[in-house]
Scaffold this motif. Structure first.
Motif: not given
Length: 273
Positions: A41-62, A92-97
């Motif tokens: 589901p889109d909501y889950d994909l977005l959650f994964i992207i946000c987690l990955a972004t947060q991880y990369v920004m921290y590990r890269s020193g940004m 509301s968030y009408p989509q499933d996830g």
């Protein structure tokens, strides 16, 4: 002309880099609008992207460890507000996830966290300082009252305009300074609150168009977010700024204590010598 364009381009570049996290979220929203990942589901994909972004920004020193802590705090504050607002039908968030908690996808907390990310990044990149910042006895209750009003106005009178008036009184003398190419510039803090709030309101129109969430009047077809929401974002920016500013002041005081202790011990050693 160069004296005008060079500082402007530098300021724009620093602002763009500070907005990296929000931009990634919007790009991700646009991608999920046109690309469908099978069995995810889109909501889950977005959650994964946000987690990955947060991880990369921290590990890269940004982002530093302290900034990451602030962002995680905002994520929790945002999720709590989202659960409350969705429960009362504000949107509301009408989509499933799979990653939905009480009807709220966990990625939504990153939208609040991205505001904190912007503030932390801009604070560091532009060497922001505050002149005439009020005492915590004024700013902390004001921030708490603004946040609680987002919830209590469902039951009692909405006092946002009273809080806005108090804002101008409390921060009347407060000025934010920032550096552009080593030149220090000044701006009334209330003006910066409004400008950030306006850009977030503009981003909210883009986000709802891309399906990040949905207001009741957008269920049949997308319509622009009402101007009334601008005051909400204006107040939310104030809460965010107060939290970041207070945490930075606490950190500065902690850093001053070892410095003073070291200086005092050094002076004592000189006297003994």
């Amino acid at each position: 002309m160069e004296r005008f364009w060079k500082p402007l381009l530098h300021f724009g570049y620093q602002q763009a880099m500070s907005c990296l996290f929000p931009v990634i979220i919007f790009v991700s929203l646009a991608i999920t609008k046109v690309i469908d990942v099978p069995h995810l589901p889109d909501y889950d994909l977005l959650f994964i992207i946000c987690l990955a972004t947060q991880y990369v920004m921290y590990r890269s020193g940004m982002e530093s460890k302290d900034e990451l802590k602030v962002i995680c705090l905002f994520h929790l504050i945002g999720i709590a507000l989202e659960v409350y607002k969705v429960h009362h039908g504000s949107w509301s968030y009408p989509q499933d996830g799979w990653t939905k908690l009480f009807g709220v996808p966990l990625y939504s907390g990153f939208m609040y966290a991205s505001v904190a990310s912007y503030l932390c990044q801009a604070w560091r990149r532009l060497d922001v300082t505050l002149v005439g910042w009020p005492k915590p006895v004024w700013t902390v209750p004001l921030g708490a009252a603004i946040y609680l009003n987002f919830m209590t106005h469902h039951y009692v009178y909405d006092i946002r305009w009273v809080l806005t008036a108090l804002l101008f009184i409390i921060f009347f003398r407060t000025v934010v300074t920032y550096k552009v190419l080593s030149v220090t510039r000044r701006m009334p803090l209330a003006v910066s609150f409004f400008l950030i709030g306006w850009f977030i309101w503009l981003a909210e129109n883009i986000a709802t168009y891309l399906g990040a969430w949905q207001y009741p009047n957008q269920r049949e077809a997308w319509t622009a977010v009402s101007w009334g929401k601008l005051s909400s974002w204006f107040l939310l920016v104030i809460v965010s700024f107060i939290i970041v500013a207070q945490l930075k002041h606490v950190k500065e005081r902690r850093e001053e204590v070892p410095f003073r202790a070291s200086r005092d011990s050094g002076q004592e050693a000189k006297r003994q010598a």
